[in-house]
Design a protein around this motif. Structure first.
Motif, PDB file in Angstrom:
ATOM      1  N   VAL A 154      83.377  43.226  33.277  1.00 25.00           N
ATOM      2  CA  VAL A 154      83.180  42.078  32.384  1.00 25.00           C
ATOM      3  C   VAL A 154      82.119  41.167  33.002  1.00 25.00           C
ATOM      4  O   VAL A 154      82.405  40.436  33.945  1.00 25.00           O
ATOM      5  N   PRO A 155      80.893  41.201  32.458  1.00 23.32           N
ATOM      6  CA  PRO A 155      79.845  40.356  33.024  1.00 23.32           C
ATOM      7  C   PRO A 155      79.958  38.893  32.606  1.00 23.32           C
ATOM      8  O   PRO A 155      79.431  38.000  33.275  1.00 23.32           O
ATOM      9  N   PHE A 156      80.652  38.630  31.484  1.00 20.68           N
ATOM     10  CA  PHE A 156      80.739  37.268  30.958  1.00 20.68           C
ATOM     11  C   PHE A 156      82.065  37.086  30.243  1.00 20.68           C
ATOM     12  O   PHE A 156      82.506  37.964  29.493  1.00 20.68           O
ATOM     13  N   MET A 157      82.698  35.936  30.472  1.00 20.69           N
ATOM     14  CA  MET A 157      83.898  35.574  29.733  1.00 20.69           C
ATOM     15  C   MET A 157      83.830  34.089  29.439  1.00 20.69           C
ATOM     16  O   MET A 157      83.499  33.284  30.323  1.00 20.69           O
ATOM     17  N   ASP A 158      84.155  33.720  28.197  1.00 15.46           N
ATOM     18  CA  ASP A 158      84.178  32.304  27.843  1.00 15.46           C
ATOM     19  C   ASP A 158      85.613  31.860  27.558  1.00 15.46           C
ATOM     20  O   ASP A 158      86.563  32.611  27.805  1.00 15.46           O
ATOM     21  N   SER A 159      85.766  30.653  27.039  1.00 16.78           N
ATOM     22  CA  SER A 159      87.113  30.124  26.797  1.00 16.78           C
ATOM     23  C   SER A 159      87.864  30.931  25.745  1.00 16.78           C
ATOM     24  O   SER A 159      89.089  31.046  25.811  1.00 16.78           O
ATOM     25  N   MET A 160      87.160  31.515  24.788  1.00 23.06           N
ATOM     26  CA  MET A 160      87.828  32.381  23.801  1.00 23.06           C
ATOM     27  C   MET A 160      88.376  33.639  24.488  1.00 23.06           C
ATOM     28  O   MET A 160      89.428  34.137  24.112  1.00 23.06           O
ATOM     29  N   GLY A 161      87.649  34.125  25.471  1.00 28.43           N
ATOM     30  CA  GLY A 161      88.131  35.267  26.243  1.00 28.43           C
ATOM     31  C   GLY A 161      89.400  34.918  26.996  1.00 28.43           C
ATOM     32  O   GLY A 161      90.362  35.692  27.016  1.00 28.43           O
ATOM     33  N   LEU A 162      89.408  33.752  27.615  1.00 35.76           N
ATOM     34  CA  LEU A 162      90.616  33.309  28.311  1.00 35.76           C
ATOM     35  C   LEU A 162      91.751  33.109  27.311  1.00 35.76           C
ATOM     36  O   LEU A 162      92.899  33.461  27.587  1.00 35.76           O
ATOM     37  N   GLY A 163      91.412  32.613  26.135  1.00 39.54           N
ATOM     38  CA  GLY A 163      92.413  32.414  25.094  1.00 39.54           C
ATOM     39  C   GLY A 163      93.097  33.709  24.684  1.00 39.54           C
ATOM     40  O   GLY A 163      94.300  33.734  24.451  1.00 39.54           O
ATOM     41  N   VAL A 164      92.331  34.801  24.613  1.00 36.47           N
ATOM     42  CA  VAL A 164      92.932  36.081  24.241  1.00 36.47           C
ATOM     43  C   VAL A 164      93.845  36.578  25.363  1.00 36.47           C
ATOM     44  O   VAL A 164      94.885  37.182  25.098  1.00 36.47           O
ATOM     45  N   ILE A 165      93.496  36.304  26.603  1.00 35.70           N
ATOM     46  CA  ILE A 165      94.368  36.695  27.710  1.00 35.70           C
ATOM     47  C   ILE A 165      95.683  35.919  27.640  1.00 35.70           C
ATOM     48  O   ILE A 165      96.767  36.481  27.818  1.00 35.70           O
TER      49      ILE A 165
END
Length: 134
Positions: free
Chosen positions: A60-71
Motif C-alpha cells: 500500500v503506497p498511499f492510504m488516506d482517512s477513508m482508507g483508515l475508515g474502512v479498516i
C-alpha cells in the motif's frame, strides 16, 4: 495458495490462510475510490466463515482517512463475529495515518505477516476494541 477476491486497475485484494489467520493482502492505494471494494471483499470473507484476519499493508503506497475508515468498519464487523485483526507490514507513511487519528494503540501492528501469523488467533481478542470511545 493465494486467491484474488478483487482485481481492479487500482487495487488487488487477495488472501491466503496461515496458521488460522486469513491474511488479506492489499496491493494499491487505500482511499475513497478503493475503500468500498476492500470492505466488500472482507465482508464476503467474513460471510464465508473467516473471522481472524491479518491485514497486510506491505503493498500500500498511499492510504488516506477513508482508507483508515474502512479498516475501522471491517474491525467492527470482525468484532461482531468474535474475531481478531492484526495489521502487518505497514509503511511509516501508513502508520502516520494511524498516529494522526489516535488509533495506533487500538491495533495490534506487526512488522511482517510472518510475525502476525506466528501465534494462532484467539476468539474475542477485539472485545475491548477500540481503546478509545466507540
Amino acid at each position: 495458495m493465494r486467491a484474488n477476491i478483487v482485481r481492479h486497475e487500482s487495487m488487488t485484494v487477495s488472501y491466503t490462510v496461515v496458521n488460522g489467520w486469513t491474511v488479506v493482502e492489499l496491493d494499491g492505494d487505500v482511499d475513497a475510490h478503493t475503500a468500498p471494494m476492500i470492505r466488500e471483499a472482507v465482508i464476503k470473507l467474513i460471510d464465508d466463515g473467516h473471522h481472524h484476519f491479518v491485514l497486510d499493508l506491505g503493498f500500500v503506497p498511499f492510504m488516506d482517512s477513508m482508507g483508515l475508515g474502512v479498516i475501522v468498519a471491517i474491525t467492527k464487523r470482525i468484532r461482531q463475529h468474535d474475531g481478531s485483526l492484526r495489521v502487518a507490514s505497514a509503511s511509516g507513511r501508513t502508520l502516520r495515518i494511524f498516529d494522526l487519528s489516535g488509533l495506533r494503540e487500538s491495533y495490534e501492528i506487526c512488522p511482517s505477516t510472518e510475525e502476525a501469523t506466528r501465534t494462532a488467533p484467539s476468539f474475542g481478542s477485539l472485545a475491548h476494541w477500540p481503546h478509545v470511545a466507540d
